[in-house]
Design a protein around this motif. Structure first.
Motif, short mmCIF file in Angstrom:
data_model
loop_
_atom_site.label_atom_id
_atom_site.label_comp_id
_atom_site.label_asym_id
_atom_site.label_seq_id
_atom_site.Cartn_x
_atom_site.Cartn_y
_atom_site.Cartn_z
N MET A 171 3.27 5.88 -2.89
CA MET A 171 4.56 6.48 -3.21
C MET A 171 4.33 7.22 -4.72
O MET A 171 4.50 8.39 -5.33
N ILE A 172 3.79 6.03 -5.66
CA ILE A 172 3.70 6.44 -7.10
C ILE A 172 2.58 7.47 -6.99
O ILE A 172 2.64 8.44 -8.07
N ALA A 173 1.23 7.46 -6.16
CA ALA A 173 0.32 8.40 -6.36
C ALA A 173 0.87 9.78 -5.92
O ALA A 173 0.48 10.94 -6.43
N SER A 174 1.58 9.80 -4.98
CA SER A 174 2.12 11.11 -4.52
C SER A 174 3.15 11.88 -5.44
O SER A 174 3.04 12.96 -5.61
N LEU A 226 0.80 -1.19 0.13
CA LEU A 226 0.04 0.12 0.05
C LEU A 226 0.92 1.19 -0.14
O LEU A 226 0.54 2.24 -0.72
N THR A 227 1.72 1.03 0.95
CA THR A 227 2.91 2.34 0.92
C THR A 227 3.55 2.56 -0.70
O THR A 227 3.49 3.82 -1.03
N TYR A 258 11.13 2.82 5.16
CA TYR A 258 10.26 2.00 5.62
C TYR A 258 9.97 0.73 5.04
O TYR A 258 10.15 -0.38 5.59
N VAL A 259 9.87 0.99 3.65
CA VAL A 259 9.51 -0.33 2.73
C VAL A 259 11.05 -1.29 3.13
O VAL A 259 10.63 -2.45 2.95
N LEU A 260 12.02 -0.76 2.96
CA LEU A 260 13.25 -1.36 2.99
C LEU A 260 13.84 -1.59 4.26
O LEU A 260 14.94 -2.17 4.61
#
Length: 260
Positions: A147-150, A142-143, A218-220
C-alpha cells in the motif's frame, strides 16, 4: 542505480552544509501534517465514527497516504521542479548525456527535509496499528508495505505527468495540485464516504483507492470470502506509473529545445 545513489549522496552533502537550516526545515515538515491530524482527531472526538469507520481505521488511511506522499516528494522532487530545467535550458544538457532522462531528472533534486513529514506519518501509522484489534499475518503486513509503495508510485506518476506538460506549456500547471495535494487530502479518508463517481474516478482513473481503501478492507477483515483480490489491488496502483512514463517519453521526443 549506482548513478542514482551518487546523485543522492551529492545532494545530501550539499543540503547538510547548512545544518541548522536543514534541521529547522525538517522540524517544520514534521509539524505540517500535524494540524490535519489534529483536525482528524477532534472530528472523531466529536462524532465517534464516520459511516462505520472508527478513528484508528481512518488514522491508518492517514498514515499510509501521507507516508507515500512524503517519500515521493522527497525522491521525485526533480519532476516537481522540472519546469525550471526547461525554462533555463538545463534540460538540453541532460539530453546529450549518455543516461536516461528519467534517472537524471530524478537525481536533479531531492528534498531530504521531507523526512520530517515521513517521521510524523510513521508515528501516526504506529498509533493506528497499536489501536487496531486486527489479527496480523505475514500477508497483511506485506499488503501494508504494498500500500505504501503503491502510494509512492502513484504520486510519482502524477509528478511525471505534470512535468511532461512543461514541454508544451513551459511552466508547470497548478491543476496538477488537484491530484497531488487534493488526492492526498481526499485519500486520508476511506473512499466509501464519498459519492460513487468520486470513488470510481479515484479507483479506475487515478487509483488512490488501490492504495488505502480496497486493500484496507482486506487488512481490517471487512471483506466477505476470499480477500486475495483486495490484497493484490496495490499492484494495480503500481502499474499506474507505466503509462506516466510512456507519456513522458512521448513528450521528450517532441521537445524542440529551449525557446520552443
Amino acid at each position: 542505480m549506482r548513478l542514482f545513489f551518487h546523485y543522492l549522496l551529492i545532494l545530501l552533502k550539499s543540503q547538510l552544509q547548512y545544518r541548522a537550516s536543514f534541521l529547522l526545515l525538517t522540524i517544520g515538515q514534521f509539524f505540517v501534517p500535524f494540524s490535519m491530524f489534529a483536525g482528524l482527531y477532534f472530528l472523531f472526538e466529536r462524532f465517534g465514527q464516520i459511516q462505520g469507520w472508527d478513528f484508528y481505521e481512518v488514522a491508518l488511511c492517514f498514515g499510509i497516504i501521507h507516508m507515500g506522499f512524503a517519500i515521493s516528494e522527497c525522491f521525485a522532487r526533480g519532476f516537481d521542479a522540472f519546469p525550471s530545467l526547461v525554462v533555463s535550458g538545463e534540460f538540453d544538457r541532460l539530453l546529450v548525456r549518455p543516461r536516461g532522462t528519467v534517472i537524471q531528472v530524478l537525481g536533479s533534486k531531492f528534498e531530504f527535509t521531507r523526512f520530517g513529514r515521513l517521521l510524523q506519518s510513521a508515528l501516526v501509522l504506529g498509533v493506528a496499528l497499536s489501536g487496531l484489534t486486527v489479527h496480523w499475518s505475514a500477508l497483511k503486513l506485506l499488503t501494508l508495505l504494498f500500500m505504501i509503495a503503491s502510494g509512492v508510485l502513484i504520486f510519482t506518476g502524477i509528478f511525471i505527468l505534470a512535468a511532461t506538460l512543461s514541454f508544451w506549456t513551459i511552466q508547470g500547471m497548478e491543476v496538477a495540485n488537484i491530484f497531488t495535494d487534493g488526492g492526498r487530502e481526499m485519500s486520508q479518508y476511506p473512499l466509501s464516504i464519498y459519492h460513487k463517481w468520486v470513488t470510481r474516478f479515484f479507483t479506475f482513473v487515478i487509483p488512490f483507492g488501490c492504495v488505502n481503501y480496497l486493500p484496507l478492507m482486506y487488512v481490517l477483515d471487512k471483506v466477505e470470502g476470499s480477500g486475495v483480490l483486495y490484497m493484490l489491488t496495490p499492484l494495480a496502483g503500481m502499474v499506474f506509473i507505466v503509462p506516466c512514463l510512456l507519456v513522458w517519453r512521448f513528450g521528450v521526443k517532441r521537445y524542440r529545445s529551449t525557446g520552443s
